[in-house]
Design a protein around this motif. Structure first.
Motif, short mmCIF file in Angstrom:
data_model
loop_
_atom_site.label_atom_id
_atom_site.label_comp_id
_atom_site.label_asym_id
_atom_site.label_seq_id
_atom_site.Cartn_x
_atom_site.Cartn_y
_atom_site.Cartn_z
N ARG A 47 42.67 18.67 36.69
CA ARG A 47 41.93 17.43 36.94
C ARG A 47 41.63 17.19 38.42
NH1 ARG A 47 46.38 12.80 35.23
NH2 ARG A 47 48.10 13.50 36.54
N LEU A 48 41.73 18.24 39.21
CA LEU A 48 41.29 18.22 40.60
C LEU A 48 39.98 19.00 40.71
CD1 LEU A 48 44.65 19.01 42.46
CD2 LEU A 48 43.40 16.83 42.55
N PRO A 49 39.23 18.80 41.80
CA PRO A 49 38.12 19.71 42.07
C PRO A 49 38.64 21.15 42.12
CG PRO A 49 38.03 17.82 43.54
CD PRO A 49 39.34 17.73 42.82
N GLU A 50 37.75 22.11 41.96
CA GLU A 50 38.15 23.52 41.93
C GLU A 50 38.97 23.87 43.17
OE1 GLU A 50 36.19 28.00 41.67
OE2 GLU A 50 34.92 26.22 41.55
N LEU A 51 40.12 24.49 42.93
CA LEU A 51 41.04 24.83 44.02
C LEU A 51 40.92 26.30 44.40
CD1 LEU A 51 44.32 23.01 42.85
CD2 LEU A 51 42.55 22.14 44.41
N ASP A 52 40.98 26.54 45.70
CA ASP A 52 41.14 27.90 46.22
C ASP A 52 42.60 28.27 46.37
OD1 ASP A 52 38.23 28.57 46.96
OD2 ASP A 52 38.56 26.64 47.95
N LEU A 53 43.44 27.25 46.52
CA LEU A 53 44.88 27.46 46.69
C LEU A 53 45.61 26.40 45.89
CD1 LEU A 53 47.26 28.90 48.09
CD2 LEU A 53 46.98 27.28 50.00
N ALA A 54 46.39 26.84 44.88
CA ALA A 54 47.17 25.93 44.05
C ALA A 54 48.61 25.96 44.55
CB ALA A 54 47.10 26.35 42.58
N LEU A 55 49.13 24.78 44.89
CA LEU A 55 50.42 24.66 45.56
C LEU A 55 51.50 24.15 44.61
CD1 LEU A 55 49.01 22.96 48.76
CD2 LEU A 55 49.89 25.30 48.64
N ARG A 56 52.69 24.69 44.81
CA ARG A 56 53.87 24.22 44.09
C ARG A 56 54.79 23.49 45.05
NH1 ARG A 56 52.69 29.33 42.10
NH2 ARG A 56 52.69 29.56 39.81
N PRO A 57 55.57 22.51 44.55
CA PRO A 57 56.58 21.89 45.41
C PRO A 57 57.50 22.95 46.02
CG PRO A 57 56.35 20.66 43.38
CD PRO A 57 55.54 21.92 43.21
N GLY A 58 57.76 22.81 47.30
CA GLY A 58 58.57 23.80 48.02
C GLY A 58 57.75 24.83 48.75
N ASP A 59 56.45 24.94 48.42
CA ASP A 59 55.56 25.83 49.17
C ASP A 59 55.36 25.29 50.58
OD1 ASP A 59 55.20 27.48 47.00
OD2 ASP A 59 53.17 26.78 46.52
N THR A 60 54.91 26.15 51.45
CA THR A 60 54.48 25.76 52.79
C THR A 60 52.98 25.99 52.89
OG1 THR A 60 56.60 26.30 53.83
CG2 THR A 60 54.68 26.17 55.27
N PHE A 61 52.25 24.92 53.17
CA PHE A 61 50.82 25.04 53.39
C PHE A 61 50.59 25.25 54.88
CE2 PHE A 61 46.93 23.03 54.89
CZ PHE A 61 46.00 23.81 54.23
N MET A 62 49.83 26.29 55.23
CA MET A 62 49.57 26.60 56.63
C MET A 62 48.18 26.11 57.03
SD MET A 62 52.38 27.89 57.70
CE MET A 62 51.76 28.26 59.36
N LEU A 63 48.14 25.22 57.99
CA LEU A 63 46.89 24.83 58.63
C LEU A 63 46.89 25.51 59.99
CD1 LEU A 63 44.34 22.95 58.38
CD2 LEU A 63 45.60 21.37 59.86
N GLY A 64 46.24 26.66 60.06
CA GLY A 64 46.33 27.47 61.27
C GLY A 64 47.76 27.90 61.50
N SER A 65 48.30 27.50 62.63
CA SER A 65 49.68 27.89 62.97
C SER A 65 50.71 26.84 62.57
CB SER A 65 49.77 28.12 64.48
OG SER A 65 49.45 26.93 65.18
N SER A 66 50.27 25.74 61.97
CA SER A 66 51.18 24.64 61.64
C SER A 66 51.47 24.62 60.15
CB SER A 66 50.57 23.30 62.07
OG SER A 66 50.44 23.23 63.47
N GLY A 67 52.74 24.54 59.82
CA GLY A 67 53.16 24.55 58.43
C GLY A 67 53.52 23.17 57.93
N ALA A 68 53.08 22.86 56.70
CA ALA A 68 53.42 21.61 56.04
C ALA A 68 54.21 21.91 54.78
CB ALA A 68 52.16 20.82 55.68
N GLU A 69 55.37 21.31 54.67
CA GLU A 69 56.17 21.41 53.45
C GLU A 69 55.47 20.62 52.34
OE1 GLU A 69 60.65 20.23 51.84
OE2 GLU A 69 59.93 19.51 53.79
N VAL A 70 55.32 21.24 51.18
CA VAL A 70 54.72 20.57 50.02
C VAL A 70 55.85 19.95 49.21
CG1 VAL A 70 53.34 20.86 47.95
CG2 VAL A 70 52.81 22.20 50.00
N ILE A 71 55.82 18.63 49.07
CA ILE A 71 56.90 17.89 48.44
C ILE A 71 56.40 17.22 47.17
CG2 ILE A 71 58.59 16.03 48.73
CD1 ILE A 71 58.39 16.45 51.76
N ASP A 72 57.09 17.44 46.07
CA ASP A 72 56.76 16.80 44.80
C ASP A 72 57.05 15.31 44.92
OD1 ASP A 72 55.94 16.81 42.14
OD2 ASP A 72 57.97 17.10 41.37
N ALA A 73 56.10 14.46 44.52
CA ALA A 73 56.27 13.01 44.68
C ALA A 73 55.63 12.26 43.52
CB ALA A 73 55.67 12.56 46.01
#
Length: 241
Positions: free
Chosen positions: A84-110
């Motif tokens: 139910r999201l727009p088409e994804l190029d990257l599907a993330l799971r809780p605990g993954d790290t999303f990288m925006l260039g050199s910066s990492g974001a922890e993906v947290i289930d909420a």
């Protein structure tokens, strides 16, 4: 390396967030409206590499396809909400790290506001893209989940550093302040914050981002002693006018 976040007003009271890594990579969180997002990206240099999504509601995703078509960027969001999201190029799971260039974001289930809601915590930059889970002086309404789920989603966020910027999805602070004062009318930090918010809005200024430290002193939903109290506050806020 680090990342910065800048609010882009969307719709009547939404915010999308323009993200820029120090290596030049650019991201956009939760574009509910395309035109202001496109204008902000163009003004910032016309580059967009990623759109990241916290949840599926239209006021957070309705601008995705137009923005993607304009800049040719990729889109990332929760695997659990892929249907139910727009088409994804990257599907993330809780605990993954999303990288925006050199910066990492922890993906947290909420979960709580929606079942598949996620938040992005840029740990080094101390930036939390909170979507509709946590607001300035408030929290989201459980539209699919329960208040208890939302309470448990918020608890891990309370241990982040005090200077963590809470980049939320809406300009609800003035109304939230009025509600919080019905719960803690003698809280000096809340009284001072409510006065500041009144001045900001009178001047046409945004009240976000806020910091976790400020929220811990004044946001009654973060200060609720247990899930039962939190649920009582949430029910009262649902009926607050």
């Amino acid at each position: 390396m680090s990342v910065t976040a800048t609010a882009i007003p969307n719709l009547r009271d939404n915010y999308a967030w323009l993200l820029r890594d120090s290596d030049g990579t650019v991201g956009l969180c939760d574009p509910g409206e395309a035109a202001p997002c496109i204008a902000a990206i163009e003004a910032a240099g016309g580059r967009l590499d990623w759109i990241i999504l916290t949840h599926h509601h239209g006021d957070h995703v309705d601008g995705v396809d137009e923005v993607r078509a304009r800049f040719g960027c990729q889109v990332a969001g929760a695997l659990a909400d892929r249907h139910r999201l727009p088409e994804l190029d990257l599907a993330l799971r809780p605990g993954d790290t999303f990288m925006l260039g050199s910066s990492g974001a922890e993906v947290i289930d909420a979960p709580g506001h929606t079942h598949g809601h996620i938040v992005f915590n840029f740990t080094e930059a101390h930036i939390l893209l909170a979507g509709d889970v946590l607001f300035s002086l408030g929290c989201g309404r459980p539209s699919e989940g329960t208040a208890e789920e939302l309470y448990h989603s918020i608890q891990p966020l309370k241990i982040l550093p005090d200077d963590t910027l809470i980049c939320c999805g809406h300009e609800y602070t003035a109304d939230n302040a009025r509600f919080c004062l019905t719960i803690e009318p003698e809280n000096p930090d809340l009284i001072a914050r409510a006065a500041e918010v009144k001045e900001q809005r009178a001047a046409g200024q945004p009240t976000v981002p806020t910091t976790l430290g400020e929220e811990m002193k004044a946001n009654v939903f973060l200060r609720a002693r247990d899930a039962v109290t939190f649920a009582e506050y949430r029910t009262a806020k649902n009926n607050f006018r």
